[in-house]
Enzyme design. Structure first.
Site, short mmCIF file in Angstrom:
data_model
loop_
_atom_site.label_atom_id
_atom_site.label_comp_id
_atom_site.label_asym_id
_atom_site.label_seq_id
_atom_site.Cartn_x
_atom_site.Cartn_y
_atom_site.Cartn_z
N GLN A 25 62.06 -15.47 4.63
CA GLN A 25 62.71 -15.50 3.32
C GLN A 25 63.80 -16.58 3.22
O GLN A 25 63.90 -17.26 2.20
CB GLN A 25 63.25 -14.13 2.97
CG GLN A 25 63.47 -13.95 1.50
CD GLN A 25 63.48 -12.49 1.10
OE1 GLN A 25 64.45 -11.79 1.32
NE2 GLN A 25 62.39 -12.02 0.53
N PHE A 26 64.57 -16.71 4.28
CA PHE A 26 65.58 -17.77 4.36
C PHE A 26 65.64 -18.22 5.81
O PHE A 26 65.27 -17.46 6.72
CB PHE A 26 66.97 -17.26 3.93
CG PHE A 26 67.18 -17.18 2.46
CD1 PHE A 26 67.76 -18.23 1.76
CD2 PHE A 26 66.80 -16.05 1.76
CE1 PHE A 26 67.97 -18.14 0.39
CE2 PHE A 26 67.00 -15.95 0.39
CZ PHE A 26 67.58 -17.01 -0.30
N ASP A 27 66.15 -19.41 6.02
CA ASP A 27 66.27 -20.00 7.36
C ASP A 27 66.80 -19.02 8.40
O ASP A 27 66.18 -18.80 9.43
CB ASP A 27 67.17 -21.25 7.28
CG ASP A 27 68.16 -21.15 6.13
OD1 ASP A 27 68.96 -20.20 6.12
OD2 ASP A 27 68.09 -22.00 5.22
N GLU A 53 60.87 -9.62 10.65
CA GLU A 53 60.37 -10.98 10.82
C GLU A 53 59.57 -11.16 12.11
O GLU A 53 58.57 -11.88 12.14
CB GLU A 53 61.51 -11.97 10.74
CG GLU A 53 62.16 -12.08 9.36
CD GLU A 53 63.11 -10.95 9.01
OE1 GLU A 53 63.39 -10.13 9.91
OE2 GLU A 53 63.56 -10.86 7.85
N HIS A 66 72.32 -18.11 4.33
CA HIS A 66 71.31 -18.54 3.37
C HIS A 66 71.20 -20.06 3.29
O HIS A 66 70.55 -20.58 2.38
CB HIS A 66 71.61 -17.98 1.98
CG HIS A 66 71.36 -16.50 1.87
ND1 HIS A 66 72.21 -15.57 2.39
CD2 HIS A 66 70.34 -15.79 1.32
CE1 HIS A 66 71.74 -14.35 2.14
NE2 HIS A 66 70.60 -14.46 1.51
N PRO A 83 65.12 -13.61 13.92
CA PRO A 83 64.54 -12.46 14.65
C PRO A 83 63.14 -12.76 15.18
O PRO A 83 62.65 -12.07 16.08
CB PRO A 83 64.47 -11.35 13.59
CG PRO A 83 65.36 -11.77 12.49
CD PRO A 83 65.46 -13.26 12.54
N GLU A 88 57.91 -11.16 3.36
CA GLU A 88 58.68 -10.21 2.56
C GLU A 88 58.66 -10.64 1.10
O GLU A 88 59.03 -11.77 0.79
CB GLU A 88 60.12 -10.15 3.08
CG GLU A 88 60.20 -9.58 4.49
CD GLU A 88 61.45 -10.01 5.28
OE1 GLU A 88 62.35 -10.63 4.69
OE2 GLU A 88 61.48 -9.76 6.50
#
Ligand SMILES: Cc1ncc(C[n+]2csc(CCOP(=O)(O)OP(=O)(O)O)c2C)c(N)n1
Ligand SMILES: Cc1ncc(C[n+]2csc(CCOP(=O)(O)OP(=O)(O)O)c2C)c(N)n1
Ligand SMILES: [Mg+2]
Ligand SMILES: [Mg+2]
Lengths: 386, 334, 334, 386
Positions: C87-89, C65, C134, C94, C34
């Site tokens: 994008q973040f942990d 994801e 985040h 998903p 993304e």
């Protein structure tokens, strides 16, 4: 809705540029009735050789199903999900592909893999239980049979996309059940495919059930094929028991994909005549009447009637197809009756490209255990001999 | 509603009975999942519930695990107590985002205003000859997720008692049902079901003095068998059945290990990154000066779960447990 | 294609450079995720790649994801080497089903016929003032998944070297990028990037004799600082940076702990069920008779990651590490 | 396609009973153009009171956005995702609900929550960073702002379904962005809602971007509203900057849900005028021209023109609305400038209903650390005083 001129308003009724419908939805919508060839005028156009080939494969497929189910009873297969009643869709899915194309079967689709040329023993390895996949996927371009439902669909998209990026002429056909369309992976795969215009065909076999759950509890959609418009790809509805129709609709979709036209969603209406697997008891959730109603619509019967009606097939031909199927079944039975030779040390063989120290230690432990067992077996054998 | 005079004797029946009794007592208990209604579930745990309580109380859902758990979250937000069934261990993975990002956090997120009393039933573990994806031991994932309780019964009575406790709990509970014990039988009367066991208490299944086997779920009977076999080698093994991984009963475990001075953790899940690391570490933190040997682990190998024909080599069995016991440095003392 | 004479000095730049160099060398390397294309990623790690290599090599995907990782699996099946960015942990969750059920198993499933050389880059961990979801430390999930390598760099040079090694690896690698070190700087020349570090080797960042701090990723600098501070208390601490959790370098770690006789594992992830349990357990298994005290753990609390204004109380800091070191039973000997 | 009579064939051309399209797809499809009221004849039907109320809320919403962004600059908010340009959709979503209904906002939708009556300081708690949710969701029936995209949608379905099972008159309105529609959770939520006929309305704000990714890279669909037919629910397309149109379309959908008609998918075409959040740099992925084109289509401008054109609003009215907004902003600024009072021990307060031993031990450790810090602070203070 007409636009009103307001005093002093320079207000434009059309919204700014970001809104622009990119696709005309009309051609993406499926016809209201499943497409059919057998028993209709369209059958006049049929290629007799192809039809006879399909017929032979259907008969073989039916026999393969029976044999596999028999093997579960003999304890030679851990489990078998039958495709009796779905042979037309299974076989057509395999036959529409060119050699370089890829097939992505779901756990149920061993027959499609076999129809594509895979050795049935290899196709059944997962269900026999000696390994997870019995073949090298690259050899026949058949992805491993996929058990977690719908998860194979993004794989097919990625592979098709990669092939297109490399400039290769490859189409991927991905199979999934009606139940599988409810999974998020179905949605994400179709969306990626449409955005990337990947050369992939999604082939849903709507066989009426996901185990015990009927379609009406699975979706409220007019049809599963109607989902296509939401991704901007065409949806096609076909009678899944009409081998000629399935072959035609899938061929069209593949041609479209091959020529850069992007993905298609095809829904085949069919019916699972037997229980979900040998372990399932279908009487718990459906009546015999429903199953009986479908017997008249049997894929082999439909094709047989068309071919005999047209004088393309006679009793000899029917007998020959049956005999070929028997030979295949006998050979399969025989080979499946041999115990597979397994090496427990294989457990550690392909976890990583290079075995980690940790796995090496565990392999050594198992090796020692096996050696110890063998030694004590030898002792008891020796004792037995005395 | 008449009480049918069933006599459950298997774990499967005890679980079904627990669901039934909970639903009968509390109208806010709802069961949902794939095939749980008409079919009664692929393991028949929910058999009869749709008939007795209606399809609104025991619902066949569409085939989508994130959707099942996600809608259960919404139902719980509105005050229901959903019990969801994941058909098999590996088919719970699509629901992990809902589980980790919401189920485990909603109470904390809302300072207690929005608890989620959800039970996620997961038939788990191997030894049933299942093909790929049907035999995973996924408890490490759940243990690493704060806000969840993680329970695994090993006996028929516990299956009933712990499931009742899980449904009654105001916290979300991942309820791991050892598939291969579904058909294990025990003397157990459904008419006088065991007192509901509180979640979070381990139990000593077999007292012993030489060393402690720490285990749970499907490995409990294996450890009991190993303990029997160990007598021949002169070891008197204690078996602790954890019953819940979260909350973890440090007291019972540490008390046992301090007494025996030696311990082996046994589970099916992969060793590396599996529950055994946590258990061994916390036992060691608490019992260091009582330990004659490091706490050892007997676990599944660090590999994807093997195909049915090879699984017996993977699963911790009696011999492997005894081998580990033998490595507990007996020469060192006591 | 002209080589721009950038002088990366931050970890973010080193990571970007690693991607660029790998893509330049090997046309089968593709980046997807993304916002990775036009924007260059929310952390700007992929900045410039779409421009230099085209959108087919560095692709902005739809927002899904599981779809990203699932299509990457298909691309890898066809011989590409996808590098996907989560994008973040918490937004990698998903994709867990794809990761666990396929990425970690495809090689094994196909007896080696279908390896999946995929790198999953996960900006991870806290300390950046991020709102909920985040700042998760999700490495325990990855560790518990056989078939994956799990890597976490702590220095600018390692970020480059390990990412290159991850992309070159024929195994799938979860590459955990400590977000709060993205802007950490170091003397490091992009024109002579460090030799590519092999995955699986820990490194002693600071030699010491009193006790060993075992750590990785974002906690490495914290441990270095703690080691400095410990000098005032008379402790000479060794700091081992694991660099990869899988494969785990038992040798380096055990060698250190045997020498020092005491160890503390430090990480941000929750303690219970986190990596520390595994690490402490395996260290103890290997070094039991060299240990003067149990291996202790300093970790995040067993709670959902807290809101920004409270995160400093949650994260393992210098004081908490020193408190743990103080509890290493110094009265007991050596 | 006509049916051919084959010699001796009893073959029936209609497939067996399992195939039955349950829904007529036509009424489920959205109109090709977004529905609009302002500037059209439909505006004649408007309720002046409602329009003035909407206007006041839009003006307040715009001011709220400006204030929140300003607070990020002052370090009073960790981050703020602006809804400038989207106020019509945000506000309408809140105003269409009855008191007992539930709102499921995404992370961006603090304005909708505020328009529903939530204290803005509570709405902003997540973004200030003192806690994850600043309010009791039951009080205003607003679910916590949801950061993992689309995951709130199944929650809305479950809640609506539960309410219906209990016989309560409750509708859930769930908000999501264009990007969020690509997630599997979107698909699963819509499918469950349609199968269960849950009283829920899915409201997609298509603001053209998911951070930097434009709609064209997100989907190839004719519109996002076209996805509805694939679930068997109606899809509606509306101009998201036309407050009257959004209000009407959402009201219709809610009425339908409330009366047992099941779910609706509404897509509002709007535009995110500012960067994704204060931390984003929108110039990296879009030109000023595009943004400028949307200024003419500003939601406040549209409504203001309509109302002034009809003589329902004059300069005084505009000024009054602005002043009310300024008062709100001043009060918000003032309250946000106070440091929130935090107790670190809260970390352990609501992890479980009953604290575990383990957490109790950890809480004790933190308490001891805090006490030690306080003691050493006291010492240094004392030393400082000397
Ligand atoms: C992700 C996932 N969830 C659940 C299952 C268990 N399961 C196996 S087959 C099946 C039903 C599948 O129905 P459908 O997609 O219609 O395919 P069919 O069996 O009819 O071919 C289910 C629920 C699974 N394999 N994967
Ligand atoms: C599951 C998940 N993946 C990624 C993100 C990171 N993220 C936050 S906002 C955003 C874009 C959302 O776009 P859209 O759905 O259109 O909503 P908008 O921001 O335009 O309101 C992304 C990718 C997230 N929050 N959740
Ligand atoms: Mg089906
Ligand atoms: Mg958007």
């Amino acid at each position: 809705m007409t636009v009103q001129e307001l005093p002093g308003a320079s207000y434009r009724p059309t919204p700014p540029p970001a809104w622009r419908p990119r696709t005309d939805p009309a051609p993406l919508l499926p016809d209201p009735e499943p497409y059919r060839v057998l028993g209709t005028d369209a059958a006049d156009r049929l290629d007799p050789d192809l039809m006879l080939r399909l017929y032979a494969e259907l008969v073989r497929g039916r026999r393969y199903n029976a044999q596999a189910t028999a093997l579960t009873k003999q304890g030679r297969l851990a489990v078998y999900p039958s495709t009796v009643g779905q042979e037309a869709s299974e076989v057509a899915a395999a036959l529409v592909l060119q050699e370089q194309d890829w097939l992505f079967p779901s756990y149920r689709d061993t027959l499609a893999a076999v129809a594509r040329g895979l050795d049935p023993v290899q196709a059944l390895t997962l269900l026999r239980g000696d390994w997870h996949t019995g073949y090298d996927p690259h050899e026949h371009r058949i992805a491993p049979l996929c058990t977690p439902l719908a998860t194979q669909l993004p794989h097919a998209v990625g592979l098709a996309h990669a092939a297109r990026l490399k400039g290769d002429d490859v189409v991927a056909l991905a199979m999934v059940g009606d139940g599988g369309t409810s999974e998020g992976d179905f949605h994400e795969a179709l969306n990626f495919a449409a955005v990337w215009q990947a050369p992939v065909v999604f082939f849903v076999q709507n066989n009426g059930f996901a185990i015990s759950v009927p379609l009406a509890k699975q979706t409220a959609a007019p049809s599963l094929a109607h989902k296509a418009v939401g991704y901007g790809m065409p949806g096609r509805l076909v009678d899944g028991n009409d081998a000629a129709a399935v072959h035609e609709v899938l061929s069209d979709a593949i041609r479209r994909a091959r020529s850069g036209g992007g993905p298609t969603l095809v829904e085949a209406i069919t019916y699972r005549m037997e229980a979900h697997t040998n372990a399932d008891d279908a009487t718990r959730y459906r009546g015999d009447g429903e199953v009986e109603a479908w017997r008249e619509h049997d894929p082999i019967l439909l094709l047989e009637r068309e071919l005999t009606g047209r004088g393309l097939l006679d009793e000899d031909g029917i007998r020959a197809a049956k005999e070929a199927a028997e030979t295949m079944a006998a050979r399969l039975r025989e080979r499946m009756n041999a115990d597979p030779v397994l090496d427990p040390m294989d457990l550690f063989a392909h976890v990583y490209a290079e075995q980690t120290t940790q796995l090496r230690e565990q392999a050594e432990m198992l090796r020692a255990e096996l050696d110890a067992d063998a030694a004590s077996d030898a002792v008891s054998d020796a004792e037995g001999e005395r | 509603m008449t009480t049918v005079a069933v006599k459950p004797a298997t774990m499967a029946q005890a679980l079904g009975r627990a669901l039934r009794d909970a639903m009968a007592e509390d109208p806010s208990v709802h069961v949902l999942g794939e095939d749980v209604g008409t079919l009664g579930g692929v393991f028949r745990i929910t058999d009869g519930l749709a008939k007795e309580f209606g399809e609104d109380r025991c619902t066949d859902t569409p085939l989508a695990e994130a959707g099942i758990l996600g809608t259960a979250v919404g139902m719980a937000m509105y005050g229901l107590r959903p019990v969801v069934e994941m058909q098999f261990d590996a088919f719970a993975y699509p629901a992990f985002e809902q589980l980790i990002s919401h189920v485990g956090r909603m109470r904390n997120r809302t300072r207690g205003a929005m608890p989620l009393p959800i039970v996620v039933r997961v038939p788990y573990g191997g030894g049933i000859g299942g093909v790929e994806h049907h035999s995973d031991s996924s408890e490490a994932y759940y243990m690493a997720t704060p806000g969840l309780h993680v329970v695994a019964p090993a006996t028929v009575a516990d299956a009933y008692g712990l499931l009742r406790a899980a449904i009654a709990s105001d916290d979300p509970v991942v309820f791991l049902e050892p598939k291969r014990l579904y058909w294990s039988k025990a003397q157990w009367s459904p008419d006088a079901p065991a007192a509901v066991e509180p979640i979070g208490r381990a139990v000593v299944r077999r007292p012993g003095r030489s060393a402690t086997l720490i285990t749970y779920g499907p490995s409990v009977p294996v450890c009991m068998e190993a303990a029997e076999a160990a007598r021949a080698e002169g070891w008197d093994l204690e078996v602790v059945d954890l019953r819940s991984l979260v909350p973890f009963d440090d007291e019972t475990v540490a008390e046992s290990v301090r007494r025996t001075g030696r311990a082996v953790v046994v589970h099916e899940s992969t060793g590396f990154g599996g529950p055994g690391g946590e258990i061994a570490a916390r036992v060691t933190e608490r019992c260091f000066h009582h330990l004659e040997a490091p706490v050892l682990r007997v676990a599944g190998f660090d590999i994807p779960y093997p195909p049915p024909m090879l699984e017996r080599h993977h699963l911790p069995g009696v011999d492997r447990i005894l081998d580990a016991v033998a490595r507990l440095q007996w020469e060192a003392g006591s």
